[in-house]
Design a protein around this motif. Sequence first.
Motif, PDB file in Angstrom:
ATOM      1  N   ASN A 120       6.874  36.042  16.343  1.00 12.86           N
ATOM      2  CA  ASN A 120       6.168  34.969  15.657  1.00 12.86           C
ATOM      3  C   ASN A 120       5.063  34.420  16.554  1.00 12.86           C
ATOM      4  O   ASN A 120       5.085  34.609  17.781  1.00 12.86           O
ATOM      5  CB  ASN A 120       7.122  33.825  15.286  1.00 12.86           C
ATOM      6  N   THR A 121       4.138  33.727  15.940  1.00  9.81           N
ATOM      7  CA  THR A 121       3.104  33.006  16.679  1.00  9.81           C
ATOM      8  C   THR A 121       3.460  31.529  16.633  1.00  9.81           C
ATOM      9  O   THR A 121       3.714  30.984  15.549  1.00  9.81           O
ATOM     10  CB  THR A 121       1.712  33.238  16.056  1.00  9.81           C
ATOM     11  N   TYR A 122       3.466  30.874  17.795  1.00 14.24           N
ATOM     12  CA  TYR A 122       3.980  29.509  17.892  1.00 14.24           C
ATOM     13  C   TYR A 122       2.927  28.461  18.236  1.00 14.24           C
ATOM     14  O   TYR A 122       3.236  27.276  18.247  1.00 14.24           O
ATOM     15  CB  TYR A 122       5.112  29.449  18.927  1.00 14.24           C
ATOM     16  N   TRP A 123       1.728  28.875  18.541  1.00 11.70           N
ATOM     17  CA  TRP A 123       0.676  27.888  18.802  1.00 11.70           C
ATOM     18  C   TRP A 123      -0.671  28.463  18.417  1.00 11.70           C
ATOM     19  O   TRP A 123      -0.822  29.676  18.263  1.00 11.70           O
ATOM     20  CB  TRP A 123       0.688  27.438  20.258  1.00 11.70           C
ATOM     21  N   THR A 124      -1.639  27.580  18.276  1.00 14.59           N
ATOM     22  CA  THR A 124      -2.972  27.994  17.844  1.00 14.59           C
ATOM     23  C   THR A 124      -4.024  27.246  18.652  1.00 14.59           C
ATOM     24  O   THR A 124      -3.845  26.060  18.961  1.00 14.59           O
ATOM     25  CB  THR A 124      -3.158  27.719  16.343  1.00 14.59           C
ATOM     26  N   PRO A 125      -5.115  27.902  19.055  1.00 17.66           N
ATOM     27  CA  PRO A 125      -6.149  27.207  19.830  1.00 17.66           C
ATOM     28  C   PRO A 125      -6.941  26.249  18.937  1.00 17.66           C
ATOM     29  O   PRO A 125      -7.509  26.650  17.927  1.00 17.66           O
ATOM     30  CB  PRO A 125      -7.033  28.346  20.347  1.00 17.66           C
ATOM     31  N   GLY A 168      -7.854  26.950  26.892  1.00 15.29           N
ATOM     32  CA  GLY A 168      -7.860  26.364  25.562  1.00 15.29           C
ATOM     33  C   GLY A 168      -6.843  25.253  25.430  1.00 15.29           C
ATOM     34  O   GLY A 168      -5.918  25.125  26.233  1.00 15.29           O
ATOM     35  N   ASP A 169      -7.046  24.431  24.413  1.00 18.63           N
ATOM     36  CA  ASP A 169      -6.083  23.392  24.045  1.00 18.63           C
ATOM     37  C   ASP A 169      -5.359  23.879  22.796  1.00 18.63           C
ATOM     38  O   ASP A 169      -5.974  24.076  21.745  1.00 18.63           O
ATOM     39  CB  ASP A 169      -6.802  22.064  23.774  1.00 18.63           C
ATOM     40  N   MET A 170      -4.042  24.093  22.931  1.00 22.06           N
ATOM     41  CA  MET A 170      -3.243  24.727  21.881  1.00 22.06           C
ATOM     42  C   MET A 170      -2.403  23.697  21.130  1.00 22.06           C
ATOM     43  O   MET A 170      -1.753  22.851  21.745  1.00 22.06           O
ATOM     44  CB  MET A 170      -2.301  25.767  22.485  1.00 22.06           C
ATOM     45  N   ALA A 171      -2.403  23.807  19.824  1.00 22.82           N
ATOM     46  CA  ALA A 171      -1.567  22.940  18.991  1.00 22.82           C
ATOM     47  C   ALA A 171      -0.308  23.688  18.588  1.00 22.82           C
ATOM     48  O   ALA A 171      -0.364  24.849  18.181  1.00 22.82           O
ATOM     49  CB  ALA A 171      -2.327  22.493  17.747  1.00 22.82           C
ATOM     50  N   ALA A 172       0.835  23.009  18.687  1.00 25.79           N
ATOM     51  CA  ALA A 172       2.119  23.610  18.335  1.00 25.79           C
ATOM     52  C   ALA A 172       2.915  22.635  17.477  1.00 25.79           C
ATOM     53  O   ALA A 172       2.835  21.418  17.651  1.00 25.79           O
ATOM     54  CB  ALA A 172       2.913  23.960  19.595  1.00 25.79           C
ATOM     55  N   LEU A 173       3.683  23.185  16.546  1.00 26.93           N
ATOM     56  CA  LEU A 173       4.522  22.385  15.659  1.00 26.93           C
ATOM     57  C   LEU A 173       5.894  22.153  16.284  1.00 26.93           C
ATOM     58  O   LEU A 173       6.631  23.113  16.536  1.00 26.93           O
ATOM     59  CB  LEU A 173       4.711  23.098  14.316  1.00 26.93           C
ATOM     60  N   PHE A 174       6.226  20.893  16.509  1.00 22.61           N
ATOM     61  CA  PHE A 174       7.570  20.545  16.966  1.00 22.61           C
ATOM     62  C   PHE A 174       8.444  20.072  15.807  1.00 22.61           C
ATOM     63  O   PHE A 174       9.665  20.102  15.902  1.00 22.61           O
ATOM     64  CB  PHE A 174       7.505  19.458  18.039  1.00 22.61           C
TER      65      PHE A 174
END
Length: 433
Positions: free
Chosen positions: A143-148, A300-306
């Motif tokens: 899975n992919t867990y974060w996005t730039p 990069g600054d990565m956004a992740a869903l907690f």
Amino acid sequence: MNRPSRPGCPRRPRRRTGLRLLLTSCLLAGLALASAACAQEPRPAVSVLGPWTGDEEESFETVLDRFREKYGIEVDYQGTTSLRETLLAQVQAGSPPDIAVLNSLGELTEYAHAGELVPLPDEVRERSPLPWAPELTVDRRKNTYWTPVKVDLKSVVWHYPDRSARRGAWCLGMGSGATSGWPGSDWIEDILLQRSGPAVYEQWATGELPWRSPEVREAWRTWGRLIAPGGSGTQAAAALANDFQGNDGKGLLAADGRGCAREHQGSFVRRLYGEDIAFVPTTEAVPELANGRNAYEVAGDMAALFRDTGSSRSLITFLTGDPARATWARAVPERNRPFFPVSVGAYGDAWANRAVEETLSGAKRLCTDASDVMPPELRGAFHRAVLEFLAAPADHDLLEGLLEQLDDETRRHHAQNAPWVPSVCAAPVGGGS
């Protein structure tokens, strides 16, 4: 206001007391429905923890305002310079933010394997390119867990156009309000990338190549020769007392006798200077690193869903879309304009902005910042080793001791089966092969 009709009551003959109770219950139920209809429904909200404060926070809030208006969802943004500590405390307390934005892929990898992160929605995953967002295998699933959310170019040297990028003292400042030492680790990473290529760089960044390997050792020595020519450690020692932004917050690059003429720093440094600042690739500023690979280090600054909610999914999807990126780009002065994994068009005429975008899209290989990829403890040990090295950059025994410590730390993580980021380098979107 239209009052909801009172619900019908079941008929219960013969027992007057029971009937009276039922009628009372029905009346109370009707009143409750009326009160609920009169009460204003609270707006859904999303909590976001991120690294931006000051004017950077103000520009990000402009993007969030557009989201609030479009979706009717409130956003509670908290910006902090002590991001790692704040997030860790919230996670340990069982109250993480819905979304966190951070630059450490090593930390994100640990959170994903600990079950703290939610895989990205499909639409966001498709917008999350390599090398910033590699797939992780967690519980035997990829899975992919974060996005730039935004990115920066490294592997470049800044200077004023009327001064050569190949001559003059280096601007050096190792201090930082967050983690001191990273400007030096950026140097070592870039030297290794340019001297040995992306494949060796990736082996080292992912814990497969020892710190005492000839390639890594020579990268440290090369940096020592650059910042302490002839074995003099005066300039290197001064770097320990300087903040990377300059102790006055106006940047280190020489303007009025500051004593340095060129600076190895990421694209975010533009915000400290005027519009006349220019850059060249490190390979042009340092002839001994010249090569034809066209490879660059990036961050990069990565956004992740907690927390997996409809509101948090809506926000992370919005932040990775072109409208949000365009809003953000227009909301700030040109020198502070953010960059993204893919271009959203030219907003402004600053030469440096166009050049950064063209460099990112035209590279053959982009490699994420190696210390950002490493497990947090190893990353911290790397930064501390840089600071110790600056005390005597020509001392080979000191260097060997530092590299041995870093090898020991790496082995410790392997022995604990600590998770590592699986890949570091890739061609840019629509770029080289």
